[in-house]
Enzyme design. Structure first.
Site, PDB file in Angstrom:
ATOM      1  N   LEU A   1       0.841  -1.201   0.000  1.00 17.84           N
ATOM      2  CA  LEU A   1       0.000   0.000   0.000  1.00 17.84           C
ATOM      3  C   LEU A   1       0.878   1.253   0.000  1.00 17.84           C
ATOM      4  O   LEU A   1       0.958   1.969   1.001  1.00 17.84           O
ATOM      5  CB  LEU A   1      -0.923   0.013   1.238  1.00 17.84           C
ATOM      6  N   PRO A   2       1.550   1.543  -1.118  1.00 15.48           N
ATOM      7  CA  PRO A   2       2.335   2.784  -1.176  1.00 15.48           C
ATOM      8  C   PRO A   2       1.417   3.984  -0.956  1.00 15.48           C
ATOM      9  O   PRO A   2       0.291   4.001  -1.460  1.00 15.48           O
ATOM     10  CB  PRO A   2       2.908   2.793  -2.595  1.00 15.48           C
ATOM     11  N   HIS A   3       1.898   4.955  -0.196  1.00 12.57           N
ATOM     12  CA  HIS A   3       1.026   6.091   0.116  1.00 12.57           C
ATOM     13  C   HIS A   3       1.835   7.330   0.455  1.00 12.57           C
ATOM     14  O   HIS A   3       3.009   7.238   0.811  1.00 12.57           O
ATOM     15  CB  HIS A   3       0.084   5.738   1.275  1.00 12.57           C
ATOM     16  N   ALA A   4       1.169   8.482   0.328  1.00 12.75           N
ATOM     17  CA  ALA A   4       1.813   9.755   0.654  1.00 12.75           C
ATOM     18  C   ALA A   4       0.754  10.818   0.904  1.00 12.75           C
ATOM     19  O   ALA A   4      -0.332  10.760   0.329  1.00 12.75           O
ATOM     20  CB  ALA A   4       2.723  10.197  -0.489  1.00 12.75           C
TER      21      ALA A   4
ATOM     22  N   HIS B   1      -6.362   9.786   5.676  1.00 12.46           N
ATOM     23  CA  HIS B   1      -5.258   8.945   5.213  1.00 12.46           C
ATOM     24  C   HIS B   1      -5.276   7.606   5.954  1.00 12.46           C
ATOM     25  O   HIS B   1      -5.278   6.539   5.335  1.00 12.46           O
ATOM     26  CB  HIS B   1      -3.954   9.708   5.468  1.00 12.46           C
TER      27      HIS B   1
END
Length: 148
Positions: free
Chosen positions: A63-66, A111
Site C-alpha cells: 500500500l504505497p502512500h503519501a 489517510h
C-alpha cells in the site's frame, strides 16, 4: 467499509514493470490524472515514503502512500503484476497487488482511515485471490470495493 475513491480507469492490469521503481512510477502516472499533480512529484513522494520503510503489508500486497500539498482529495490507483516484485514486505513474499493512496497533506485522519479500510479488505484471502485472477479492471474494481 469506507467508500474508496477508486475508478476502474485507475486500475492497471499486468503492465510491463521490472522493479519497485517502475511500479511506483506507473502508479504515480495514474494518480497524476486524478490529482492534477505531476507524475514526477507523486513518484518522488511515494519513493520518499518507501525510503522510510516498506509499505509492503504481506501476503503479496503493498500500500504505497503519501500525503501531499496540492492534492485536493484522496486518490487511489491500483496495479496488479503477474510476475511479482520484491518489495521488502515483512513476510518476504513478492508483491503482486499494489494499491497506492495519496491524500491532502492535512488529511491525516482520512489517510489512516483509507489505509485501514484497504488493509482490512486485502486481509481477506478470497479477496486477494480474486484480485489475482480478475480478468479486467472492472472485475478487479468490483472485488476490491464491494464488501464480501
Amino acid at each position: 467499509m469506507t467508500t474508496l475513491p477508486l475508478a476502474p480507469a485507475n486500475i492497471c492490469m499486468d503492465p510491463p514493470v521490472a522493479d519497485a521503481g517502475d511500479v511506483l512510477r506507473t502508479l504515480a502516472g495514474i494518480l497524476a490524472g486524478s490529482t492534477g499533480l505531476s507524475a514526477e512529484t507523486i513518484a518522488e513522494a511515494l519513493q520518499n515514503r518507501e525510503a522510510q520503510g516498506s509499505t509492503g503489508i504481506g501476503h503479496g500486497v503493498a500500500l504505497p502512500h503519501a500525503r501531499l500539498e496540492g492534492v485536493q482529495q484522496t486518490a487511489i490507483a491500483a496495479l496488479r503484476t503477474a510476475q511479482g516484485i520484491p518489495f521488502s514486505a515483512p513476510d518476504g513474499v513478492i508483491v503482486h497487488l499494489f494499491i497506492a493512496v495519496v491524500v491532502p497533506k492535512a488529511a491525516a485522519t482520512a489517510h489512516l482511515e483509507t489505509l485501514s479500510a484497504l488493509a482490512a479488505r486485502l486481509a481477506v484471502d478470497d479477496v486477494r485471490e480474486g484480485l489475482l485472477k480478475a480478468r479486467n479492471s472492472a472485475e478487479f474494481f468490483r472485488l476490491l470495493t464491494n464488501p464480501a
